[in-house]
Write a protein that holds these residues in place. Structure first.
Motif, PDB file in Angstrom:
ATOM      1  N   SER C 222      54.473  26.381  58.380  1.00 51.33           N
ATOM      2  CA  SER C 222      53.291  26.331  59.253  1.00 51.33           C
ATOM      3  C   SER C 222      52.186  25.560  58.562  1.00 51.33           C
ATOM      4  O   SER C 222      51.486  24.756  59.173  1.00 51.33           O
ATOM      5  N   ILE C 225      53.046  21.897  58.576  1.00 57.02           N
ATOM      6  CA  ILE C 225      52.839  21.345  59.924  1.00 57.02           C
ATOM      7  C   ILE C 225      51.346  21.167  60.176  1.00 57.02           C
ATOM      8  O   ILE C 225      50.892  20.131  60.659  1.00 57.02           O
ATOM      9  N   ARG C 226      50.590  22.202  59.818  1.00 57.36           N
ATOM     10  CA  ARG C 226      49.140  22.129  60.032  1.00 57.36           C
ATOM     11  C   ARG C 226      48.562  20.912  59.312  1.00 57.36           C
ATOM     12  O   ARG C 226      47.805  20.134  59.891  1.00 57.36           O
ATOM     13  N   VAL C 229      49.450  17.676  61.098  1.00 51.99           N
ATOM     14  CA  VAL C 229      48.682  17.487  62.338  1.00 51.99           C
ATOM     15  C   VAL C 229      47.223  17.157  62.012  1.00 51.99           C
ATOM     16  O   VAL C 229      46.624  16.269  62.620  1.00 51.99           O
ATOM     17  N   GLU C 230      46.683  17.840  61.021  1.00 56.29           N
ATOM     18  CA  GLU C 230      45.287  17.575  60.661  1.00 56.29           C
ATOM     19  C   GLU C 230      45.099  16.144  60.159  1.00 56.29           C
ATOM     20  O   GLU C 230      44.093  15.507  60.453  1.00 56.29           O
ATOM     21  N   ARG C 231      46.108  15.658  59.412  1.00 55.86           N
ATOM     22  CA  ARG C 231      46.029  14.269  58.945  1.00 55.86           C
ATOM     23  C   ARG C 231      46.029  13.293  60.108  1.00 55.86           C
ATOM     24  O   ARG C 231      45.500  12.199  60.026  1.00 55.86           O
ATOM     25  N   ASN C 232      46.650  13.702  61.198  1.00 63.88           N
ATOM     26  CA  ASN C 232      46.786  12.800  62.340  1.00 63.88           C
ATOM     27  C   ASN C 232      45.749  13.051  63.433  1.00 63.88           C
ATOM     28  O   ASN C 232      45.817  12.433  64.493  1.00 63.88           O
ATOM     29  N   TRP C 233      44.867  13.981  63.169  1.00 63.72           N
ATOM     30  CA  TRP C 233      43.867  14.264  64.205  1.00 63.72           C
ATOM     31  C   TRP C 233      42.606  13.439  63.974  1.00 63.72           C
ATOM     32  O   TRP C 233      41.818  13.709  63.091  1.00 63.72           O
ATOM     33  N   LEU C 234      42.421  12.428  64.787  1.00 65.55           N
ATOM     34  CA  LEU C 234      41.198  11.630  64.755  1.00 65.55           C
ATOM     35  C   LEU C 234      40.196  12.357  65.630  1.00 65.55           C
ATOM     36  O   LEU C 234      40.273  12.313  66.844  1.00 65.55           O
ATOM     37  N   GLU C 276      45.948  16.017  71.846  1.00 64.39           N
ATOM     38  CA  GLU C 276      47.294  15.696  72.311  1.00 64.39           C
ATOM     39  C   GLU C 276      47.893  14.600  71.430  1.00 64.39           C
ATOM     40  O   GLU C 276      49.042  14.670  70.996  1.00 64.39           O
ATOM     41  N   LEU C 277      47.057  13.595  71.177  1.00 66.30           N
ATOM     42  CA  LEU C 277      47.490  12.449  70.385  1.00 66.30           C
ATOM     43  C   LEU C 277      47.846  12.890  68.964  1.00 66.30           C
ATOM     44  O   LEU C 277      48.838  12.435  68.383  1.00 66.30           O
ATOM     45  N   ARG C 280      51.253  14.459  68.925  1.00 66.66           N
ATOM     46  CA  ARG C 280      52.312  13.459  69.152  1.00 66.66           C
ATOM     47  C   ARG C 280      52.474  12.560  67.932  1.00 66.66           C
ATOM     48  O   ARG C 280      53.587  12.215  67.547  1.00 66.66           O
ATOM     49  N   LYS C 281      51.338  12.197  67.347  1.00 68.66           N
ATOM     50  CA  LYS C 281      51.406  11.282  66.204  1.00 68.66           C
ATOM     51  C   LYS C 281      51.985  11.963  64.973  1.00 68.66           C
ATOM     52  O   LYS C 281      52.539  11.303  64.104  1.00 68.66           O
ATOM     53  N   PHE C 302      49.243  24.980  69.192  1.00 67.56           N
ATOM     54  CA  PHE C 302      48.211  24.511  68.261  1.00 67.56           C
ATOM     55  C   PHE C 302      46.841  24.817  68.842  1.00 67.56           C
ATOM     56  O   PHE C 302      46.542  24.422  69.961  1.00 67.56           O
ATOM     57  N   PHE C 304      43.192  23.987  68.351  1.00 68.61           N
ATOM     58  CA  PHE C 304      42.281  23.046  67.687  1.00 68.61           C
ATOM     59  C   PHE C 304      40.854  23.556  67.794  1.00 68.61           C
ATOM     60  O   PHE C 304      40.347  23.753  68.904  1.00 68.61           O
TER      61      PHE C 304
END
Lengths: 172, 432, 308
Positions: C222, C225-226, C229-234, C276-277, C280-281, C302, C304
């Motif tokens: 987890s 994964i977190r 996702v955080e690295r990919n969250w702009l 969402e992006l 997916r990213k 997730f 956010f």
């Protein structure tokens, strides 16, 4: 180094006004080169036998026409008191002469604020001239702010030269 | 006893795992605040379009990059260059880490007009987000590119784009005779298409847009003393405002265009006055013995902020546009000047001195929180974009004054290279 | 007073207005109360009754007559009681006479019965003597037969006993056998149960350990994964504090994101899209190597919430 020292010396005394006139637009011709020779003719700077216009007499405080100011200050420093007294007395004696008291600031700070700051400097000078008897319609204050620097640099040596008030007499 | 504990534990575990198999919950609190990646494929022409020297895709890319909100993929890194939706392979763009993709095509119509067609895609969903076709003549292709930038920007950020706006600024050059030449120029927001609106051998300063963007007021020393002029851009005709002894400066139009705040020193020290455009009358707003200058109207037109050193050092004060008591706005630092409101009225941007350096800083009015946005030594004249996303200002670059833009969150700074001498005092136009 | 007004014109004005309002209020309220005070209080109603003298006399007469009747009735009642008692006494005397007669009759019957019994006893004694003589003859024969029978019986008995002993022995043996078998069974059963218990316990421990391992893996993945996702969250620019959005993400083994669904929107399109992006990213998401663990990660929610 020597040149700088010499320049500073000259500027702080008789040549300051000329450095202004020697600027971009109101160049007053040969005085500039004459000044550069000034070092060699300094022995002649006696004053008693000066035959030119009293405002140009290098021995007279009247020859100083630029007053410099400290940073962020509009107070006239003591060394200029005699200069302003002389100009005030001259204007009082020559009621037909009127001058422009032009205030300037260095480039630091905002432009419109510097306009106001340069006006405050010019007004301080104007007041001192009035104290000597210059009539208020003989002096006009113009505030130029940082718009017309005398020196182009971006350091204290330039800024010092730009924080100034110029006494502009009509062309003779 | 031990067995019971184990049983209980097992039950708990089984319950927990049952809950997990439902949907594992993961909380995301951190993100990166870098720019959105976007790929703008060079617009293609299936036919030869003559007489066009504008790279539309590059213009869009530059616009979006400058905003700080986007980072555009270099075209050299693109795996393919589709210009129709059928040619797009989203996997390629995903592999390149792109979130958004723009493709487009320019076609020449029979009448010589151009049609610029573009599509914006969500790369990860593989969906079109937007698609438009814009007509343009050959000389207006750059304008079409800015309009596309505006559309993309609004689609992806929810904020109106300001790429089709303009800016005014002051230049000063020395001509061959060693004489100074001062100009006020108006250019597209990206600095292209500069047009000189006034030239003088004496200083020009403080350009200010009318709220409708059709006029510019400025200060000119052409008569040896300061005067305020208002010039209509379309005709070039200008009108001199009544001048007074002393300072005539810092013009600032009210949001409804009916009034102009300005600085006069006719009654002693510099004070703020309000000029009524219709009745051509002046009303004194401040009455201090100190310097009061650099007025700026709140977006609702009800308040005016200005610089005053009534407290000893220059700080920002606010006064009702109708007059009254001024209240101090800034407390951080010993030099805050030339403030202007953000378009939403929530922030002000100003020149803030810190450690002897003059920086562009914003102040959040609600909290008083100051953020320093620029990193120069003599940064000046900040001006908000009409959508509030960016701030133009002047800065010194190797001893020459140039213009720079910073995103309003301070994350992206960019220098604007413009032609000619010293460039300063940028003023961002309102929306058209 | 006047000075005060001059000094504080606003306050004075305010106070004046307040007083005026108060006075006005009093006048107003009084004029409303007046009609109410005109209503007379309710008068208590008194009910008067006229008393007739002749009626009283008649009432007295009525009472007197009533008394007289009462006395007569009482006398009659007492007479009736006396007569009743006399009748009762006579009845009792009759009953005593009847009882005496019955006693006499009973004694006569008893005497008659005793005479009859003596007669029967005499006849019985004669019969008995006859009977004993016949019996003596019979007894001798009987004894002889009995002796023979006894010998026979003893033989039979012995045989029977033998048989019985054999039988008992067999039963005993059988029982012993059964008992042993039973004990063996019980023992075996106990052993089995014990083994099962032990097995269950070890299984439990193993399961527990497995669950622990699973839990650890879930926790650590987890986290991975977190992070991805955080690295990919702009994060979208601007004020996003206070916004939150939940998306449900479906994975296939290997961690590839195959579906992202906003199940609780932030209300801000651009924020939702960034979320969402991000998911997916971040695909493929890091998963444990053990395929059995995939069930834990099949569906992820997730949440956010910028800045925590």
């Amino acid at each position: 180094m020597y040149k700088k020292l010499l320049m500073g010396l000259l500027l702080s005394t008789t040549l300051a006004g000329c450095s202004m006139f020697g600027g971009d637009e109101q160049d007053t011709d040969g005085s500039m080169s004459g000044m550069h020779d000034g070092a060699s003719t300094s022995g002649m700077m006696d004053g008693s036998n000066y035959t030119g216009h009293p405002l140009d007499n290098p021995a007279s405080p009247l020859s100083t026409k630029v007053i410099y100011f400290a940073f962020d200050s509009s107070a006239v420093e003591p060394q200029y008191e005699a200069v302003l007294a002389a100009h005030g007395a001259y204007l009082a004696a020559n009621a037909g002469v009127s001058i422009i008291v032009e205030g300037h600031a260095d480039e630091r700070g905002t432009r419109e604020y510097n306009i106001a700051l340069s006006e405050r400097r010019a007004k301080t000078v104007q007041n001192l001239l009035s104290l000597q008897g210059a009539s208020s319609n003989q002096t006009e204050v113009v505030a130029m702010g940082e718009e017309k620097p005398a020196a182009a640099g971006h350091d204290e040596s330039a800024w010092h030269l730009n924080r100034r008030v110029e006494l502009i007499y009509p062309a003779r | 006893m031990k067995t019971t504990i184990k049983l209980v534990l097992m039950c708990m575990l089984m319950y927990a795992s049952a809950a997990w198999s439902e949907a594992l919950k993961i909380e995301i609190t951190q993100g990166v605040s870098s720019a959105q990646p976007i790929a703008i494929v060079p617009f293609s022409s299936t036919q030869v379009v003559t007489g066009v020297a504008v790279d539309v895709a590059q213009t869009i890319s530059d616009d979006l990059m400058r905003s700080g909100r986007f980072k555009s993929l270099s075209r050299f890194d693109m795996l393919d260059k589709p210009f129709t939706a059928a040619q797009v392979n989203f996997r390629n763009w995903q592999a390149l880490g792109q979130d958004n993709l723009v493709i487009g095509e320019i076609t020449e119509q029979a009448n010589g007009m151009l049609e610029v067609q573009f599509q914006l895609f969500d790369v990860y969903k593989g969906e079109q987000l937007m698609g438009f076709s814009l007509p343009a003549n050959k000389t207006g292709l750059r304008g079409a590119a800015h309009r596309i930038s505006d559309l993309i920007y609004e689609k992806l950020t929810g904020q109106k784009g300001a790429f089709s706006t303009r800016m005014a600024y002051v230049t000063s050059t020395k001509n061959l005779n060693g004489k100074h030449e001062y100009k006020i120029q108006v250019a597209d927001a990206d600095g292209y298409g500069a047009k000189t609106i006034v030239t003088s051998s004496e200083p020009l300063m403080s350009p200010a847009w009318s709220p409708r963007g059709d006029k510019i007021s400025y200060v000119s020393f052409e008569a040896g003393r300061s005067s305020i002029y208002t010039q209509t851009l379309r005709t070039g005709a200008r009108e001199k405002l009544q001048s007074f002894k002393g300072i005539n400066g810092a013009p600032a139009w009210s949001p409804d265009g009916s009034q102009m705040a300005l600085t006069l020193s006719k009654d002693g020290s510099a004070d703020i006055y309000v000029y009524n455009v219709i009745s051509r009358s002046f009303r004194r707003l401040t009455y201090s013995y100190a310097i009061d200058t650099e007025p700026n109207w709140s977006p609702d037109g009800r308040a005016i902020i200005f610089t005053s050193d009534r407290g000893g050092k220059p700080q920002i004060y606010r006064i009702a546009a109708s007059g009254g008591q001024a209240t101090r706005v800034t407390y951080e630092g010993d030099y805050n000047a030339r403030a202007s409101y953000s378009p939403d009225g929530k922030n002000i941007v100003m020149v803030h001195r810190v450690n002897g350096q003059y920086r562009v800083a914003t102040l959040e009015l609600k909290t008083g929180f100051v953020s320093i946005l620029s990193d120069g030594q003599l940064d000046e004249s900040p001006s908000y974009a009409p959508n509030g996303s960016m701030i133009l200002y002047s800065t010194n670059d190797s001893f020459k004054s140039i213009l720079a833009a910073v995103s309003s969150d301070g994350k992206v700074r960019q220098k604007l290279r413009l032609q000619g001498g010293e460039v300063r005092e940028p003023a961002w136009s309102p929306f058209k | 007073m006047l000075d005060l007004v001059k000094k504080h014109p606003l306050a004075s004005l305010l106070s004046l207005v307040l007083h005026l309002v108060l006075i006005g209020f009093f006048i107003f309220s009084t004029s409303f109360n007046e009609p109410e005070s005109l209503i007379a209080p309710p008068v208590p109603i008194v009910k008067a009754t006229v008393i007739d003298d002749s009626k009283i006399k008649a009432e007295a007469e009525k009472l007197k007559n009533h008394e007289r009747e009462k006395q007569q009735q009482e006398k009659k009642r007492l007479d009736d009681l006396k007569n009743k008692r006399l009748a009762e006494e006579k009845k009792l005397a009759d009953l005593k006479k009847k009882q005496a007669l019955e006693q006499q009759k009973l004694e006569q019957q008893k005497a008659e019965q005793a005479a009859s019994a003596a007669k029967i006893k005499k006849q019985q004694a004669i019969d008995e003597k006859k009977k004993t003589d016949a019996a003596k003859q019979q007894l001798i024969a009987k004894e002889k037969a009995a002796k023979e029978k006894a010998i026979k019986e003893r033989a039979a008995e012995e045989k029977l006993a033998k048989e019985k002993a054999a039988k008992e022995k067999a039963v005993k043996e059988k029982l012993a056998k059964e008992k042993a078998a039973k004990e063996k069974l019980v023992k075996e059963k106990a052993a089995k149960e014990q083994a099962a218990r032990e097995r269950a316990l070890s299984e439990l421990a193993e399961q527990e350990e497995q669950e622990m391992r699973a839990q650890e893996a879930v926790a650590s993945y987890s986290g991975l994964i977190r992070q991805k996702v955080e690295r990919n969250w702009l994060q979208p620019p601007g004020d996003i504090a206070g916004l939150s959005c939940t998306v449900r993400v479906r994975l296939i083994p290997g961690g590839d994101v195959i579906d992202v669904q906003v199940i609780k929107s932030s209300g801000n399109t651009y924020f939702d899209r960034s979320v969402e992006l991000a998911t997916r990213k971040a695909s493929p998401l890091p998963l444990p190597n053990d395929p059995a663990m995939f069930n834990y990660f099949r569906t992820l929610d997730f949440y956010f919430r910028p800045g925590g």
